[in-house]
Design an enzyme around this catalytic site. Structure first.
Site, PDB file in Angstrom:
ATOM      1  N   HIS A 124      -2.310   2.090   7.771  1.00 18.20           N
ATOM      2  CA  HIS A 124      -1.831   3.555   7.750  1.00 18.20           C
ATOM      3  C   HIS A 124      -3.178   4.248   6.852  1.00 18.20           C
ATOM      4  CE1 HIS A 124      -0.824   1.725   3.813  1.00 18.20           C
ATOM      5  NE2 HIS A 124      -0.830   2.997   3.338  1.00 18.20           N
ATOM      6  N   ASP A 126      -3.060   7.730   4.032  1.00 22.07           N
ATOM      7  CA  ASP A 126      -2.134   8.369   3.047  1.00 22.07           C
ATOM      8  C   ASP A 126      -2.035   9.784   3.350  1.00 22.07           C
ATOM      9  OD1 ASP A 126      -1.868   5.936   1.559  1.00 22.07           O
ATOM     10  OD2 ASP A 126      -3.699   6.395   0.311  1.00 22.07           O
ATOM     11  N   HIS A 269      -6.050   1.400   5.952  1.00 23.51           N
ATOM     12  CA  HIS A 269      -5.783   0.463   5.173  1.00 23.51           C
ATOM     13  C   HIS A 269      -4.544  -0.217   5.201  1.00 23.51           C
ATOM     14  CE1 HIS A 269      -4.270   3.454   2.827  1.00 23.51           C
ATOM     15  NE2 HIS A 269      -3.314   2.775   1.953  1.00 23.51           N
ATOM     16  N   ARG A 284      -1.825   4.979  -8.671  1.00 27.84           N
ATOM     17  CA  ARG A 284      -2.614   5.849  -7.795  1.00 27.84           C
ATOM     18  C   ARG A 284      -2.462   7.049  -7.789  1.00 27.84           C
ATOM     19  NH1 ARG A 284      -0.589   5.807  -1.514  1.00 27.84           N
ATOM     20  NH2 ARG A 284       0.812   7.582  -2.200  1.00 27.84           N
TER      21      ARG A 284
END
Length: 356
Positions: A124, A126, A269, A284
């Site tokens: 996917h 982000d 990733h 994150r």
């Protein structure tokens, strides 16, 4: 958000666009720069991210855009310092409905343990469905699974995935658009709605100027104007191409307090969830970018850098009937005989026996 926190307003320019092309301030301060593969992934050795100057941060943003993902080990970095560096590159995504770190709306706590029902172990990008999709993701792993084994992350280059398609096939993709929908969070408030948007299937990177696929295995639901069946077939091919392209992927083995910064525009990733029921924890921040676009005048990475393409990626392209000759063979060999061979092959009949 804690008192005294910094504004999430974006900087005056897109991070990396004012960098030194040679990245001298960054490379000169590092002990070593290590390219982990030819196409993707670079490790910077001997620098602390919290100590970067503005010039070094700008050079790092360019390196991330060019190499897809950049790694640092042994980072002495608080959550607040991680967030501050992200803010130097742009506005941070604050649509984090669950798992906030240290009270910040725009820092996500990534925790997977024995109580987890799922993990991000799928290919996917982000926040690609947003009107201005994510530019840079900044992840620090602060706690490793028991024995420091497991929980690697893999990245795949969408620059190279594009380059290794046939030119004719690439031409059919350019100009297509995808319909995307973001992630649903099972524990999110009822008022939470995932982002939805339309994005180009082939995108021009705003920092490097290179073309790349812009396909998210998790968020792209359908290609605009295609039937669902047509779209599913094409998206399956593209996502399989990205996932199976081991020669344009890099796999990172985390160590405690190591960091990965990746370009959400030009990579996909996936995490490797091979440590259940052990625990892995990280923090994150996601730096948002600009609206995606496709420039027909742009070049691919291989074209811009004059890189050769392995013959194995072009060997099955067919341009004439000569290229498909014999493809229908089923293993039976037919041989044309001359007249003497034909005559010799006719069985002789005894006339007396025939009249008996």
């Amino acid at each position: 958000m804690p008192d005294g926190s910094t504004s999430t307003d974006a900087p005056r320019h897109l991070a990396g666009t004012k960098a030194d092309k040679q990245k001298a301030s960054l490379f000169g301060a590092a002990k070593k720069i290590v390219d982990l593969t030819t196409d993707i992934g670079t490790e910077v050795v001997g620098l602390q991210l919290k100590d970067l100057t503005d010039e070094q941060a700008e050079d790092l943003a360019l390196l991330i855009a060019e190499r897809g993902v950049v790694f640092f080990r042994d980072q002495d970095l608080s959550v607040a310092q991680q967030r501050e560096l992200g803010l130097r590159w742009g506005k941070l995504n604050n649509r984090v409905p669950v798992g906030r770190a240290d009270g910040y709306d725009d820092v996500q706590l990534i925790k997977v343990d024995g109580n987890s029902k799922a993990a991000p172990n799928r290919w996917h990008q982000d926040h690609s469905a947003d009107d201005e999709p994510a530019a840079i993701t900044f992840l620090q792993i602060r706690e490793l699974p028991d024995g420091d084994v497991g929980g690697d992350t893999i990245w795949s280059s969408l620059y190279s995935a594009y380059d290794k398609l046939s030119p004719a096939f690439r031409a059919t993709l350019e100009g297509l658009e995808t319909l995307q929908e973001g992630t649903y969070y099972p524990d999110a408030p009822e008022s939470y709605e995932p982002a939805r948007g339309t994005q180009p299937l082939v995108r021009t990177h705003p920092v490097t100027g290179w073309r790349h696929l812009y396909v998210n295995g998790s968020h792209v639901k359908q290609i605009k104007g295609f039937s669902r069946e047509e779209s599913d077939h094409l998206l399956k091919f593209l996502n399989d191409h990205i996932a199976r392209g081991v020669e344009f992927q890099v796999r990172w083995k985390w160590s405690e307090n190591s960091v990965a910064l990746w370009d959400n525009r030009s990579v996909q990733h996936t995490a490797v969830w091979d440590y259940f029921p052990n625990r892995r924890v990280g923090t994150r921040v996601v730096v948002m970018g600009d609206r995606a676009y496709f420039d027909p005048a742009s070049k691919s990475r291989a074209e811009a850098l004059e890189l050769p393409i392995s013959p194995s990626w072009r060997i099955t392209i067919a341009n004439t009937t000569k290229d498909i000759e014999g493809r229908g063979k089923v293993g039976i060999k037919f041989v044309k005989r001359d007249e003497k061979e034909e005559a010799a092959a006719v069985p002789k009949v005894d006339a007396a026996a025939a009249n008996a």
